[in-house]
Design an enzyme around this catalytic site. Structure first.
Site, short mmCIF file in Angstrom:
data_model
loop_
_atom_site.label_atom_id
_atom_site.label_comp_id
_atom_site.label_asym_id
_atom_site.label_seq_id
_atom_site.Cartn_x
_atom_site.Cartn_y
_atom_site.Cartn_z
CB SER A 292 -0.96 -0.05 1.20
OG SER A 292 -1.91 0.97 1.16
CG ASP A 303 7.21 5.08 -11.35
OD1 ASP A 303 7.77 4.03 -11.68
OD2 ASP A 303 5.98 5.19 -11.20
CE LYS A 317 -4.74 -2.43 0.87
NZ LYS A 317 -4.87 -0.98 0.63
#
Length: 550
Positions: A292, A303, A317
């Protein structure tokens, strides 16, 4: 109570009927109203005619829990009695004594004491057995949650009657309950001359402040590189994930976006503060229990090519939960959206209902994953957690070590060791001698524990297959000889697996003296991910190369 129930059952059909009238042109709402009416009628009949008395609260909660479980694992109902647990989960605070209690086989044992809490100040020790709470004898209470008696209003008194190893008489300890804050960062410090380490274990309301404070303090101590440990972090509040990402990501950069059924709730979140540091080399540690919010932070770092991820694939998740208030002081945490990290990928596991035994996603077929690109053009994928840039093997334990842990023999021996040795060396320096290890193996002599090795399991499977195929007679003698030759010897295995057993026992003993912080310090010298991070920081060219487009 019965009068109230009769009024309740009279009211339900009326409400359901009004719903039908209001929405008779809407098939979906009609089905909801019809089924609610059926449910109310069914419950009324159960209450009236079932052979035994039923507990309405318990039965309703069971039905709600099973209904929500059919949707996804994260949509959860909190009854009024569970609200305190919900508040602890979101704030990291509760009113109590600050100890973890294990209840098994009629015993209630102190397994951990948090620092600077009433439990620590009163001198509670790991291994203490709680016999009574405020005079209530726990031995007479079956299926009892000790936490309900230990929690209470701030500064209210609670008296514990304890059985302590080495003491012939029960001890009585008086404590004043207080606000217990379970910290998000249980440990931070310098793990080499210029490498800082921050262990982030949760994302409650103070997580960002704790990480920022730790980061700034470590920079003041000469930190030139940082390890952010997100292993075993189950996640938490979305805004904390955004603020912690913002420590390393410049103001105005996208952190995460959410998309769900209610379009008005869809939103893109950006870093809204100046970053603390956009240049310091970063390593993020992950494993299959990083979930999460922990995946948002690690995904954002990856990223933007802001740091290198080391460890195992994360949990997967990619769902957002929103808490909705219900009647009678109850709540529901409901999945309302999926989240997408800056590359555009959603890391939600494609099938969250079927996982490996350890909770990990496992191998995802390439055909089911979509390719995305990081800021530098590196290829990353969606659909099954976040794959680290440097993958390490998950630590596994021998059947012997697993059995000793399952039977709590490491813990019990540490209790004995703590009683016999009032002090030990600092956590970073402590180690057991060969004589200490021999004393442990001797102590195990009359203890009950057993295990089956993988080879023994394979031989049993072979025997079962041979029986099924009517060929056992052909290989029976060879099988018996192999079993005899390969059957495990506890004494031999205690020597074969001595390095592993000794390491686990040392860490368990350290925990009894120095609690959670000491345990973390002791683990660094043999932690494969920490060692990989330290090695990487010594090779700046390799670190930079990992963040470049291939």
């Amino acid at each position: 109570m019965k009068k109230y129930l009769r009024s309740f059952w009279l009211a339900i059909p009326v409400v359901a009927g009004l719903t039908f009238v209001s929405f008779k042109h809407d098939d979906r709402l009609f089905e909801i109203a019809r089924n609610l009416d059926i449910y109310a009628t069914l419950f009324k009949e159960l209450n009236a005619y079932y052979v035994d008395e039923i507990n309405p609260n318990q039965l309703i909660k069971t039905s709600i829990d099973n209904m929500l479980r059919s949707l996804d694992p994260y949509t959860v109902y909190y009854a009024e009695d569970d609200i305190e647990d919900y508040m602890t989960m979101t704030t990291g605070k509760y009113n109590g004594i600050g100890a973890i209690i294990s209840s098994a086989e009629g015993k209630h044992t102190v397994m951990m004491v948090y620092e600077d809490t009433p439990a620590q100040k009163a001198g509670l020790q790991l291994g203490d057995e709680i016999m009574k709470i405020n005079g209530v004898d726990l031995s007479t209470r079956e299926d009892f949650d000790t936490g309900k008696l230990l929690k209470g209003q701030t500064q209210s008194n609670v008296t514990l009657t304890l059985k302590r190893y080495g003491s012939t008489k029960p001890l009585e300890v008086s404590l004043n309950r207080d606000i217990v804050k379970v910290t998000n960062v249980p440990y931070y410090g310098m793990i080499s001359e210029d490498v800082g380490y921050i262990d982030l274990k949760d994302f409650t309301a103070t997580a960002s402040r704790e990480v920022r404070n730790a980061f700034q303090e470590l920079k003041g101590k000469g930190m030139k590189s940082v390890v952010l440990d997100l292993r075993d972090n189950p996640g938490g509040l979305l805004n904390m994930a955004i603020e912690i990402s913002n420590i390393f990501i410049a103001k105005g950069e996208e952190i995460v976006s959410t998309k769900g059924k209610v379009s008005e709730w869809n939103k893109t979140y950006t870093a809204y503060n100046p970053a603390l540091d956009t240049d310091i080399p970063v390593v993020v540690l992950t494993n299959n229990r990083s979930a999460s919010a922990a995946e948002i932070v690690s995904g954002v770092i990856q990223d933007y090519d802001r740091g290198v991820l080391i460890g195992q694939r994360t949990y997967g998740k990619g769902l957002v939960q929103t808490t909705r208030d219900l009647s009678f002081n109850t709540k529901m945490k409901i999945t309302t959206a999926k989240y997408y990290i800056p590359s555009g990928r959603c890391i939600q596991a494609i099938d969250y209902s079927h996982r490996n035994d350890d909770g990990s996603v496992g191998k995802i077929p390439d055909s089911l994953m979509t390719e995305f690109k990081t800021k530098n053009g590196r290829i990353v994928f969606d659909g099954g957690g976040i794959l680290p840039d440097i993958q390490t093997e998950k630590e596994t334990y021998s059947p012997l070590a697993t059995s000793l842990g399952r039977n709590r023999l490491f813990f019990d021996y540490a209790v004995k060791f703590h009683f016999e040795h009032p002090t030990i060396k600092p956590a970073k320096e402590f180690s057991l001698s060969d004589a200490d290890y021999a004393a442990f193996t001797k102590w195990l002599g009359d203890k009950e524990y057993d295990y089956t090795t993988q080879v023994e399991r394979d031989l049993n499977d072979l025997e079962a297959s041979a029986k099924k195929e009517k060929s056992l007679e052909v290989i029976e003698d060879q099988l018996k000889a192999l079993k005899l030759k390969l059957s495990h010897s506890k004494d031999n295995d205690l020597q074969i697996f001595k390095p592993e057993i000794k390491k686990i026992l040392e860490e368990e003993i350290i925990k009894h003296y120095y609690l959670e912080k000491g345990l973390r310090e002791a683990s660094f010298k043999q932690d494969p991910e920490v060692k990989a991070a330290l090695a990487l920081f010594k090779e700046p060219a390799r670190y930079n190369d990992l963040l470049k487009k291939k």
